[in-house]
Scaffold this active site. Structure first.
Site, mmCIF file in Angstrom:
data_model
loop_
_atom_site.group_PDB
_atom_site.id
_atom_site.type_symbol
_atom_site.label_atom_id
_atom_site.label_comp_id
_atom_site.label_asym_id
_atom_site.label_seq_id
_atom_site.Cartn_x
_atom_site.Cartn_y
_atom_site.Cartn_z
ATOM 1 N N ASP A 123 8.000 -0.255 -9.152
ATOM 2 C CA ASP A 123 8.954 0.053 -10.229
ATOM 3 C C ASP A 123 9.912 -1.107 -10.475
ATOM 4 O O ASP A 123 10.287 -1.378 -11.627
ATOM 5 C CB ASP A 123 9.756 1.308 -9.873
ATOM 6 C CG ASP A 123 8.947 2.595 -10.065
ATOM 7 O OD1 ASP A 123 7.841 2.519 -10.643
ATOM 8 O OD2 ASP A 123 9.422 3.662 -9.645
ATOM 9 N N HIS A 178 -2.477 -11.947 -1.082
ATOM 10 C CA HIS A 178 -2.723 -11.460 0.277
ATOM 11 C C HIS A 178 -3.513 -12.516 1.028
ATOM 12 O O HIS A 178 -4.537 -13.003 0.515
ATOM 13 C CB HIS A 178 -3.497 -10.137 0.271
ATOM 14 C CG HIS A 178 -2.712 -9.043 -0.369
ATOM 15 N ND1 HIS A 178 -1.613 -8.479 0.237
ATOM 16 C CD2 HIS A 178 -2.823 -8.463 -1.587
ATOM 17 C CE1 HIS A 178 -1.091 -7.584 -0.582
ATOM 18 N NE2 HIS A 178 -1.802 -7.562 -1.696
ATOM 19 N N SER A 204 -5.219 -12.114 3.792
ATOM 20 C CA SER A 204 -6.510 -11.571 4.224
ATOM 21 C C SER A 204 -7.198 -10.864 3.056
ATOM 22 O O SER A 204 -6.564 -10.571 2.036
ATOM 23 C CB SER A 204 -6.294 -10.579 5.371
ATOM 24 O OG SER A 204 -5.565 -9.444 4.909
ATOM 25 N N GLU A 226 0.169 -11.356 -7.370
ATOM 26 C CA GLU A 226 0.115 -10.792 -6.009
ATOM 27 C C GLU A 226 -0.758 -11.680 -5.128
ATOM 28 O O GLU A 226 -1.794 -12.177 -5.585
ATOM 29 C CB GLU A 226 -0.519 -9.397 -6.135
ATOM 30 C CG GLU A 226 -0.822 -8.691 -4.854
ATOM 31 C CD GLU A 226 -1.650 -7.407 -5.092
ATOM 32 O OE1 GLU A 226 -2.332 -7.281 -6.141
ATOM 33 O OE2 GLU A 226 -1.615 -6.537 -4.220
ATOM 34 N N ARG A 263 -5.858 -0.111 2.870
ATOM 35 C CA ARG A 263 -5.404 -1.398 2.314
ATOM 36 C C ARG A 263 -6.017 -1.695 0.940
ATOM 37 O O ARG A 263 -5.730 -2.718 0.327
ATOM 38 C CB ARG A 263 -5.731 -2.543 3.277
ATOM 39 C CG ARG A 263 -4.986 -2.461 4.593
ATOM 40 C CD ARG A 263 -5.240 -3.684 5.468
ATOM 41 N NE ARG A 263 -4.994 -3.379 6.864
ATOM 42 C CZ ARG A 263 -3.796 -3.426 7.466
ATOM 43 N NH1 ARG A 263 -2.744 -3.842 6.804
ATOM 44 N NH2 ARG A 263 -3.661 -3.098 8.734
ATOM 45 N N HIS A 305 0.808 -1.223 0.000
ATOM 46 C CA HIS A 305 0.000 0.000 0.000
ATOM 47 C C HIS A 305 0.838 1.268 0.000
ATOM 48 O O HIS A 305 0.289 2.369 0.043
ATOM 49 C CB HIS A 305 -0.923 -0.017 1.234
ATOM 50 C CG HIS A 305 -1.502 -1.361 1.531
ATOM 51 N ND1 HIS A 305 -2.331 -2.017 0.641
ATOM 52 C CD2 HIS A 305 -1.341 -2.217 2.584
ATOM 53 C CE1 HIS A 305 -2.672 -3.193 1.155
ATOM 54 N NE2 HIS A 305 -2.075 -3.342 2.325
HETATM 55 C C1 DQA Z 1 -1.285 -8.703 3.927
HETATM 56 C C2 DQA Z 1 -2.270 -7.532 3.981
HETATM 57 C C3 DQA Z 1 -1.549 -6.209 4.237
HETATM 58 O O1 DQA Z 1 -2.478 -5.143 4.277
HETATM 59 C C4 DQA Z 1 -0.834 -6.262 5.576
HETATM 60 O O2 DQA Z 1 -0.101 -5.079 5.790
HETATM 61 C C5 DQA Z 1 0.026 -7.470 5.705
HETATM 62 C C6 DQA Z 1 -0.413 -8.753 5.167
HETATM 63 C C7 DQA Z 1 -1.992 -10.057 3.769
HETATM 64 O O3 DQA Z 1 -1.339 -11.024 3.427
HETATM 65 O O4 DQA Z 1 -3.194 -10.149 4.053
HETATM 66 O O5 DQA Z 1 1.073 -7.419 6.361
HETATM 67 O O6 DQA Z 1 -0.455 -8.532 2.775
#
Ligand code: DQA
Length: 143
Positions: free
Chosen positions: A86, A99, A101, A97, A110, A79
């Site tokens: 870059d 995540h 969560s 990518e 976020r 974020h």
């Molecule tokens: C994260 C989500 C991010 O917002 C957070 O700062 C993390 C973990 C995730 O895997 O859900 O550290 O990337």
């Protein structure tokens, strides 16, 4: 095929950090999960975790000419980091990518992902499974 899997800051604290959000399994369990998922897919993986933005930029640059793609969970740098965005653009490797969560269901800050702008696909809110899906996607095993 060789993939670099990058985990950013505080992911080494899995199991301890906010278990209601990130789960009770620790980082070693995540690395074992990623290795097994890659194995099942016939993919070689290089795993890298760092709490430092510049170290992540260096590792992305290192991947150029050595790796066929990058799976990245930049954690909080998602974020904030134009430098990681870059670097991903600079090496031009196919990237996905991840995540753990569902960042889009959390705080507004976020919802923006710089790294995601250089990724072909995002796997969000799937827990560990997101890494398997990202590896399979970059390996061309699923859309
Ligand atoms: C994260 C989500 C991010 O917002 C957070 O700062 C993390 C973990 C995730 O895997 O859900 O550290 O990337």
């Amino acid at each position: 095929m060789k993939l670099l899997v990058i985990n950013g800051p505080n992911l080494n604290m899995l199991g301890i950090r906010e278990p209601d959000i990130y789960g009770k399994q620790d980082f070693a369990a995540l690395e074992a999960f990623i290795r097994q998922a890659a194995d099942e897919c016939g993919v070689e993986v290089e795993l890298f975790q760092s709490n430092h933005e510049g170290a992540i930029v260096d590792k992305i640059q290192w991947a150029y000419g050595k790796m066929d793609g990058i799976v990245i969970n930049p954690a909080a740098y998602t974020h904030t980091s134009v430098a990681i965005l870059d670097a991903l653009k600079a090496v031009g490797l196919p990237a996905a990518e991840v995540h753990l969560s569902d960042v889009n269901a959390r705080e507004a800050f976020r919802h923006l992902s710089y790294a995601g702008m250089a990724c072909k696909k995002s796997f969000i809110g799937m827990g560990f499974e997101g890494y398997r899906a990202a590896i399979r996607y970059l390996a061309g095993k699923e859309d």
